[in-house]
Design a protein around this motif. Structure first.
Motif, PDB file in Angstrom:
ATOM      1  N   TRP A 172      -4.618   6.729   4.251  1.00  0.00           N
ATOM      2  CA  TRP A 172      -3.862   7.929   3.905  1.00  0.00           C
ATOM      3  C   TRP A 172      -4.678   9.206   4.089  1.00  0.00           C
ATOM      4  CZ3 TRP A 172      -6.559  10.307   0.131  1.00  0.00           C
ATOM      5  CH2 TRP A 172      -7.435   9.501  -0.617  1.00  0.00           C
ATOM      6  N   ASP A 173      -5.987   9.094   4.161  1.00  0.00           N
ATOM      7  CA  ASP A 173      -6.868  10.261   4.268  1.00  0.00           C
ATOM      8  C   ASP A 173      -7.252  10.491   5.731  1.00  0.00           C
ATOM      9  OD1 ASP A 173      -8.905  12.173   4.178  1.00  0.00           O
ATOM     10  OD2 ASP A 173      -9.778  11.338   2.347  1.00  0.00           O
ATOM     11  N   ASP A 223       5.154   5.740   2.935  1.00  0.00           N
ATOM     12  CA  ASP A 223       5.245   6.951   2.106  1.00  0.00           C
ATOM     13  C   ASP A 223       4.073   7.884   2.398  1.00  0.00           C
ATOM     14  OD1 ASP A 223       7.546   6.024   0.850  1.00  0.00           O
ATOM     15  OD2 ASP A 223       6.448   5.152  -0.837  1.00  0.00           O
ATOM     16  N   ASP A 224       2.890   7.309   2.562  1.00  0.00           N
ATOM     17  CA  ASP A 224       1.689   8.108   2.811  1.00  0.00           C
ATOM     18  C   ASP A 224       1.530   8.521   4.273  1.00  0.00           C
ATOM     19  OD1 ASP A 224       0.857   8.037   0.141  1.00  0.00           O
ATOM     20  OD2 ASP A 224      -0.182   6.134   0.428  1.00  0.00           O
ATOM     21  N   CYS A 225       2.074   7.727   5.177  1.00  0.00           N
ATOM     22  CA  CYS A 225       1.936   7.985   6.616  1.00  0.00           C
ATOM     23  C   CYS A 225       3.294   7.840   7.300  1.00  0.00           C
ATOM     24  CB  CYS A 225       0.943   7.011   7.225  1.00  0.00           C
ATOM     25  SG  CYS A 225      -0.706   7.097   6.555  1.00  0.00           S
ATOM     26  N   THR A 228       0.800  -1.227   0.000  1.00  0.00           N
ATOM     27  CA  THR A 228       0.000   0.000   0.000  1.00  0.00           C
ATOM     28  C   THR A 228       0.836   1.282   0.000  1.00  0.00           C
ATOM     29  OG1 THR A 228      -0.090   0.053   2.420  1.00  0.00           O
ATOM     30  CG2 THR A 228      -1.866  -1.129   1.269  1.00  0.00           C
ATOM     31  N   ASP A 229       2.157   1.174   0.027  1.00  0.00           N
ATOM     32  CA  ASP A 229       3.043   2.337   0.189  1.00  0.00           C
ATOM     33  C   ASP A 229       2.716   3.095   1.474  1.00  0.00           C
ATOM     34  OD1 ASP A 229       4.422   1.833  -2.203  1.00  0.00           O
ATOM     35  OD2 ASP A 229       2.931   2.963  -3.363  1.00  0.00           O
TER      36      ASP A 229
END
Length: 176
Positions: free
Chosen positions: A136-137, A99-101, A95-96
């Motif tokens: 990520w949101d 990078d996102d969190c 999910t990467d």
């Protein structure tokens, strides 16, 4: 009483067949867990982008590689697993996640569509839940506790967690 004894007491020592606990020591899953648990914890600490709370270590040593499932009508908290490093890494890579969190660690899930996170940054701090596809949101994250100790010892936090889990919000009542 220790924190883990408090957790067991909260679930009536898992005496009811509808409330179960399991960990990485399950012989058919991982017969060498006792030899691996220290290494798993070291990998989590080494690779975590945030400092980890002491109560997380206690939970990981008690339930790591497993979880808590409560199907009683008066359930305490939603189902919760505690991932070993390979599970964290698998989720993060597909999910990467990091990078996102960059200031969070996914530590488990509900055996379904939600993940649980420890977040430690300027705007968020504590234990959160969110959908696996929406982590990520920030608008989809729900803070469930400041700490694991609070989650497993505070009835109001447990009530709020059930409401977030079941209804997506907490209107102040239990809703059950």
């Amino acid at each position: 009483m220790s924190f883990i004894q408090d957790v067991y007491a909260l679930f009536n020592n898992f005496q009811d067949e509808r409330c179960r606990v399991w960990n990485g020591r399950q012989a058919d899953w991982n017969p060498n867990w006792d030899q691996e648990i220290d290494g798993q914890w070291e990998l989590i600490v080494k690779n975590s982008p945030i400092p980890l709370p002491d109560d997380y270590r206690d939970l990981f040593y008690a339930f790591g590689g497993g979880g808590i499932e409560d199907q009683r009508p008066d359930w305490v908290i939603p189902d919760m697993t505690f991932w070993k490093w390979e599970s964290i890494e698998d989720f993060a890579e597909t999910t990467d996640f990091f990078d996102d969190c960059p200031k969070a660690l996914p530590f488990g899930d509900d055996m379904g569509d939600r993940i649980y996170l420890i977040i430690c940054d300027n705007t968020e701090h504590g234990i959160y839940m969110t959908g696996k596809s929406m982590f990520w949101d920030k608008t989809f994250r729900k803070k469930i506790a400041d700490s694991f100790t609070e989650l497993f010892t505070n009835k109001e936090v447990q009530r709020r967690f059930r409401n977030y889990y079941s209804y997506g919000d907490d209107m102040g009542g239990d809703g059950r």
